[in-house]
Design a protein around this motif. Structure first.
Motif, PDB file in Angstrom:
ATOM      1  N   GLU A 279       4.523 -22.068  13.885  1.00 37.87           N
ATOM      2  CA  GLU A 279       4.910 -22.389  12.520  1.00 37.87           C
ATOM      3  C   GLU A 279       6.035 -21.471  12.053  1.00 37.87           C
ATOM      4  O   GLU A 279       6.118 -20.309  12.441  1.00 37.87           O
ATOM      5  N   VAL A 280       6.880 -22.036  11.198  1.00 39.27           N
ATOM      6  CA  VAL A 280       7.992 -21.287  10.619  1.00 39.27           C
ATOM      7  C   VAL A 280       7.609 -20.904   9.201  1.00 39.27           C
ATOM      8  O   VAL A 280       7.270 -21.763   8.382  1.00 39.27           O
ATOM      9  N   HIS A 281       7.643 -19.626   8.904  1.00 44.39           N
ATOM     10  CA  HIS A 281       7.306 -19.121   7.581  1.00 44.39           C
ATOM     11  C   HIS A 281       8.437 -18.238   7.078  1.00 44.39           C
ATOM     12  O   HIS A 281       9.258 -17.749   7.860  1.00 44.39           O
ATOM     13  N   LEU A 282       8.430 -18.044   5.761  1.00 44.70           N
ATOM     14  CA  LEU A 282       9.412 -17.150   5.171  1.00 44.70           C
ATOM     15  C   LEU A 282       9.136 -15.723   5.630  1.00 44.70           C
ATOM     16  O   LEU A 282       7.987 -15.269   5.647  1.00 44.70           O
ATOM     17  N   SER A 283      10.155 -15.031   6.002  1.00 43.14           N
ATOM     18  CA  SER A 283      10.005 -13.660   6.468  1.00 43.14           C
ATOM     19  C   SER A 283       9.788 -12.720   5.287  1.00 43.14           C
ATOM     20  O   SER A 283      10.481 -12.799   4.278  1.00 43.14           O
ATOM     21  N   LEU A 284       8.787 -11.841   5.410  1.00 40.53           N
ATOM     22  CA  LEU A 284       8.506 -10.872   4.361  1.00 40.53           C
ATOM     23  C   LEU A 284       9.488  -9.711   4.440  1.00 40.53           C
ATOM     24  O   LEU A 284       9.969  -9.376   5.525  1.00 40.53           O
ATOM     25  N   PRO A 285       9.795  -9.091   3.327  1.00 36.37           N
ATOM     26  CA  PRO A 285      10.677  -7.914   3.366  1.00 36.37           C
ATOM     27  C   PRO A 285      10.044  -6.797   4.193  1.00 36.37           C
ATOM     28  O   PRO A 285       8.833  -6.648   4.259  1.00 36.37           O
ATOM     29  N   THR A 286      10.897  -6.027   4.815  1.00 37.48           N
ATOM     30  CA  THR A 286      10.402  -4.953   5.678  1.00 37.48           C
ATOM     31  C   THR A 286       9.728  -3.827   4.887  1.00 37.48           C
ATOM     32  O   THR A 286       8.841  -3.158   5.388  1.00 37.48           O
ATOM     33  N   ASN A 287      10.155  -3.629   3.670  1.00 35.71           N
ATOM     34  CA  ASN A 287       9.612  -2.527   2.860  1.00 35.71           C
ATOM     35  C   ASN A 287       8.555  -3.010   1.873  1.00 35.71           C
ATOM     36  O   ASN A 287       8.367  -2.412   0.813  1.00 35.71           O
ATOM     37  N   ILE A 288       7.853  -4.099   2.201  1.00 35.49           N
ATOM     38  CA  ILE A 288       6.869  -4.639   1.263  1.00 35.49           C
ATOM     39  C   ILE A 288       5.690  -3.678   1.096  1.00 35.49           C
ATOM     40  O   ILE A 288       5.135  -3.538   0.007  1.00 35.49           O
ATOM     41  N   ALA A 289       5.309  -2.964   2.174  1.00 32.67           N
ATOM     42  CA  ALA A 289       4.180  -2.029   2.073  1.00 32.67           C
ATOM     43  C   ALA A 289       4.515  -0.861   1.150  1.00 32.67           C
ATOM     44  O   ALA A 289       3.698  -0.451   0.312  1.00 32.67           O
ATOM     45  N   LYS A 290       5.739  -0.351   1.258  1.00 34.56           N
ATOM     46  CA  LYS A 290       6.147   0.756   0.395  1.00 34.56           C
ATOM     47  C   LYS A 290       6.196   0.316  -1.065  1.00 34.56           C
ATOM     48  O   LYS A 290       5.827   1.078  -1.968  1.00 34.56           O
ATOM     49  N   GLU A 291       6.645  -0.907  -1.308  1.00 32.03           N
ATOM     50  CA  GLU A 291       6.701  -1.406  -2.677  1.00 32.03           C
ATOM     51  C   GLU A 291       5.298  -1.533  -3.278  1.00 32.03           C
ATOM     52  O   GLU A 291       5.078  -1.202  -4.448  1.00 32.03           O
ATOM     53  N   ILE A 292       4.344  -1.994  -2.473  1.00 30.89           N
ATOM     54  CA  ILE A 292       2.973  -2.123  -2.969  1.00 30.89           C
ATOM     55  C   ILE A 292       2.401  -0.757  -3.327  1.00 30.89           C
ATOM     56  O   ILE A 292       1.752  -0.576  -4.373  1.00 30.89           O
ATOM     57  N   VAL A 293       2.644   0.238  -2.454  1.00 28.23           N
ATOM     58  CA  VAL A 293       2.134   1.582  -2.716  1.00 28.23           C
ATOM     59  C   VAL A 293       2.775   2.174  -3.965  1.00 28.23           C
ATOM     60  O   VAL A 293       2.099   2.789  -4.807  1.00 28.23           O
ATOM     61  N   SER A 294       4.073   1.984  -4.123  1.00 28.41           N
ATOM     62  CA  SER A 294       4.756   2.531  -5.299  1.00 28.41           C
ATOM     63  C   SER A 294       4.284   1.860  -6.588  1.00 28.41           C
ATOM     64  O   SER A 294       4.069   2.527  -7.609  1.00 28.41           O
ATOM     65  N   ILE A 295       4.078   0.550  -6.539  1.00 26.43           N
ATOM     66  CA  ILE A 295       3.594  -0.162  -7.732  1.00 26.43           C
ATOM     67  C   ILE A 295       2.179   0.282  -8.078  1.00 26.43           C
ATOM     68  O   ILE A 295       1.830   0.475  -9.251  1.00 26.43           O
ATOM     69  N   GLN A 468     -20.218   5.116  -7.028  1.00 26.82           N
ATOM     70  CA  GLN A 468     -20.038   6.012  -5.889  1.00 26.82           C
ATOM     71  C   GLN A 468     -20.225   5.272  -4.570  1.00 26.82           C
ATOM     72  O   GLN A 468     -19.532   5.538  -3.580  1.00 26.82           O
ATOM     73  N   THR A 469     -21.136   4.300  -4.540  1.00 25.45           N
ATOM     74  CA  THR A 469     -21.316   3.493  -3.328  1.00 25.45           C
ATOM     75  C   THR A 469     -20.071   2.687  -3.014  1.00 25.45           C
ATOM     76  O   THR A 469     -19.621   2.599  -1.860  1.00 25.45           O
ATOM     77  N   CYS A 470     -19.453   2.109  -4.042  1.00 23.89           N
ATOM     78  CA  CYS A 470     -18.219   1.333  -3.831  1.00 23.89           C
ATOM     79  C   CYS A 470     -17.080   2.233  -3.359  1.00 23.89           C
ATOM     80  O   CYS A 470     -16.276   1.852  -2.511  1.00 23.89           O
ATOM     81  N   LEU A 471     -17.003   3.446  -3.915  1.00 22.19           N
ATOM     82  CA  LEU A 471     -15.936   4.361  -3.507  1.00 22.19           C
ATOM     83  C   LEU A 471     -16.081   4.779  -2.051  1.00 22.19           C
ATOM     84  O   LEU A 471     -15.100   4.962  -1.331  1.00 22.19           O
ATOM     85  N   VAL A 472     -17.318   4.919  -1.589  1.00 23.25           N
ATOM     86  CA  VAL A 472     -17.533   5.307  -0.191  1.00 23.25           C
ATOM     87  C   VAL A 472     -17.195   4.168   0.748  1.00 23.25           C
ATOM     88  O   VAL A 472     -16.589   4.354   1.804  1.00 23.25           O
ATOM     89  N   THR A 473     -17.567   2.939   0.357  1.00 19.10           N
ATOM     90  CA  THR A 473     -17.339   1.789   1.244  1.00 19.10           C
ATOM     91  C   THR A 473     -15.892   1.340   1.258  1.00 19.10           C
ATOM     92  O   THR A 473     -15.379   0.917   2.292  1.00 19.10           O
ATOM     93  N   ASP A 474     -15.193   1.426   0.133  1.00 13.45           N
ATOM     94  CA  ASP A 474     -13.812   0.920   0.053  1.00 13.45           C
ATOM     95  C   ASP A 474     -12.915   2.037  -0.475  1.00 13.45           C
ATOM     96  O   ASP A 474     -12.921   2.342  -1.660  1.00 13.45           O
ATOM     97  N   PRO A 475     -12.111   2.676   0.394  1.00 13.14           N
ATOM     98  CA  PRO A 475     -11.251   3.782  -0.084  1.00 13.14           C
ATOM     99  C   PRO A 475     -10.062   3.327  -0.900  1.00 13.14           C
ATOM    100  O   PRO A 475      -9.377   4.145  -1.491  1.00 13.14           O
ATOM    101  N   ASN A 476      -9.776   2.016  -0.937  1.00 14.38           N
ATOM    102  CA  ASN A 476      -8.595   1.526  -1.669  1.00 14.38           C
ATOM    103  C   ASN A 476      -8.861   1.314  -3.148  1.00 14.38           C
ATOM    104  O   ASN A 476      -7.971   0.929  -3.885  1.00 14.38           O
ATOM    105  N   ILE A 477     -10.092   1.546  -3.591  1.00 14.48           N
ATOM    106  CA  ILE A 477     -10.430   1.314  -5.007  1.00 14.48           C
ATOM    107  C   ILE A 477      -9.896   2.480  -5.846  1.00 14.48           C
ATOM    108  O   ILE A 477     -10.051   3.647  -5.491  1.00 14.48           O
ATOM    109  N   ILE A 478      -9.268   2.143  -6.955  1.00 10.55           N
ATOM    110  CA  ILE A 478      -8.783   3.148  -7.908  1.00 10.55           C
ATOM    111  C   ILE A 478      -9.902   3.446  -8.896  1.00 10.55           C
ATOM    112  O   ILE A 478     -10.355   2.549  -9.619  1.00 10.55           O
ATOM    113  N   CYS A 479     -10.350   4.676  -8.955  1.00  7.74           N
ATOM    114  CA  CYS A 479     -11.456   5.066  -9.841  1.00  7.74           C
ATOM    115  C   CYS A 479     -10.927   6.049 -10.874  1.00  7.74           C
ATOM    116  O   CYS A 479     -10.394   7.107 -10.528  1.00  7.74           O
TER     117      CYS A 479
END
Length: 491
Positions: A279-295, A468-479
């Motif tokens: 399948e042909v899909h739109l190419s994602l920007p190379t710096n998309i991960a950095k943009e997500i972290v900065s946002i 605290q249980t959610c924070l241990v299981t998922d480190p990506n949660i902002i508390c």
């Protein structure tokens, strides 16, 4: 039979309009074959979509694909950019071997979404208003296009000194050419101004007060009127075709509806015939991960920065709820107020902290004091003197307004029965019953407050454990820890 002939006429008109406006060249038979998913029409449909996309993007210099695979990839990518996200189109083979009906459906979507015929109308020009250089085709040999790639390779092969001299020479040539172009433009503007000045007061058009260079050229060269007549007749024919298309456009879309219905009926067999490719899909920007972290970090900083304002708004909301809960109204000359100890209303809006319970209690005392004062003004209060209420020094011992107001003086159940007793005896009985009711109501209120404090603390502890249980299981949660939580942990 008449319907089929009308459809054939409309499709031929569609192809004619595209050809007259230099959009694309395709035969009506190819569209008919594409309806029945004939493989012979696939390459023509890919070419038609490619031409329409370049026309919609207003690209004067059309991209020339190197091979069929590049053309297919370009069409798939651009359609996805426009918003046509079809899985069947994205898996069509790049060799243009099948999938003509899918391409025909994509053509209908592109015509409607991009408003192709509206763009054709907007880009049309009147032959009488065209520039003179477009009408007069001079037999001037155009210079051969410069092969910049070969020139760049030749420069890089030279030694550094010779390469710099070569680049300086090319820059001087470009500068000289720009100066000549600028001088020619000024001369053209000067001549046009002279024509407008010398023909002032003579006009063939209502919106102008002078002749245009093209009109002056036609007057000086009568033999060129034949060419102008030919262009006007051609323009009228194109306008007639567009007018006919607007009148019969619904027939084309009804035919496209029949194509879609046939496609839905044969969808199972179509999926088996199509050879699956990547399948042909739109190419994602190379710096998309950095943009997500900065946002994400910016959102966190924003929350921390406005934490005090959020707490202030919560406090204002709580005070507003308290005022609304303990509001009173006058009805039939009687005062009525909501139940003072029904705290479930407040808990449904927000969990009450211990400090907020203090605010609540003070608010209750203030409201009860005001109600007792109003009762006294109405003559229904308990501000009277008796031997039982007076002290030995003659001072009057009064009841606390905040406690007395808890008793409903207008309730028939709490009002003692009338018996023929002395005035002092009646007042003593009333006072005794009133004190008993006040004591009972105060005890109920204290028990209710203690019960609510216990439930609230247990609920906060349970919520903290879940968090605290959610924070241990998922480190990506902002508390973001509230300020009131620190006091709870210290207790």
């Amino acid at each position: 039979m008449a319907m089929s002939s009308q459809v054939r006429t409309v499709i031929e008109l569609f192809c004619t309009i595209l050809q007259q406006n230099n959009v694309s060249c395709i035969r009506a038979e190819m569209l008919r074959q594409a309806k029945y998913n004939k493989d012979s029409a696939t390459s023509s449909m890919w070419k038609l979509l490619f031409d329409l996309i370049t026309f919609c993007k207003s690209e004067d210099n059309k991209i020339t694909p190197q091979n069929a695979k590049d053309e297919v990839l370009y069409v798939k990518t651009e359609l996805q950019k426009f918003g046509y996200l079809s899985c069947r189109l994205s898996v069509l083979p790049p060799d243009m071997s099948s999938g003509s009906r899918e391409l025909l459906l994509a053509l209908g979507w592109l015509l409607h979404q991009q408003k192709v015929f509206d763009k054709i109308m907007s880009r049309r020009s009147d032959p009488l208003h065209q520039p003179l250089r477009n009408f007069v085709k001079l037999n001037v040999d155009s210079p051969e296009p410069l092969n910049t790639n070969a020139l760049g390779d030749a420069i890089f092969k030279l030694p550094p000194r010779d390469a710099i001299q070569q680049q300086l020479m090319l820059c001087n040539k470009l500068h000289l050419a720009c100066r000549r172009l600028h001088s020619f433009s000024q001369e053209l503007r000067c001549l046009t101004h002279k024509i407008h000045q010398y023909t002032q007061g003579v006009s063939l058009q209502t919106e102008l007060n002078h002749l245009t260079p093209l009109e002056v050229y036609l007057l000086r060269h009568p033999e060129s009127l034949k060419q102008m007549m030919f262009e006007l007749e051609k323009d009228n024919l194109e306008l007639e075709n567009l007018f006919s298309w607007k009148a019969t456009e619904h027939v084309f879309w009804e035919w496209m509806q029949s194509v879609l219905n046939l496609h839905i009926q044969e969808s199972a067999t179509i999926d088996k015939k199509i050879s699956r490719t990547e399948e042909v899909h739109l190419s994602l920007p190379t710096n998309i991960a950095k943009e997500i972290v900065s946002i994400r970090s910016s959102v966190r900083e924003f929350i921390f920065h406005h934490e005090s304002e959020i707490e202030r708004l919560d406090q204002l909301l709580l005070e507003k709820i308290i005022k609304c809960t303990f509001s009173y109204r006058r009805n039939d000359h009687k005062l009525a107020f909501l139940s003072c100890w029904d705290f479930n209303i407040l808990i449904s809006f927000q969990k009450i902290a211990p400090s907020e319970i203090h605010v609540l209690a003070s608010q209750v005392d203030s409201e009860l004091t005001q109600l007792a004062g109003r009762l006294r003004h109405c003559g229904r209060g308990w501000d009277f003197t008796s031997d039982d209420m007076s002290s030995s020094d003659g001072t009057v011992t009064s009841i606390e307004p905040s406690s007395a107001a808890l008793s409903d003086g207008f309730s028939k159940k709490s009002r003692p029965k009338f018996t023929p007793q002395s005035e002092k005896g009646i007042k003593a009985v009333k006072l005794e019953s009133l004190q008993q009711e006040v004591t009972k109501e105060r005890q109920l209120l204290e028990q209710r407050i203690k019960q609510l404090e216990t439930q609230l603390k247990q609920l906060q502890l349970d919520t903290l454990a879940k968090l605290q249980t959610c924070l241990v299981t998922d480190p990506n949660i902002i508390c973001i820890q509230p300020r009131g939580l620190k006091q709870l942990l210290n207790n």
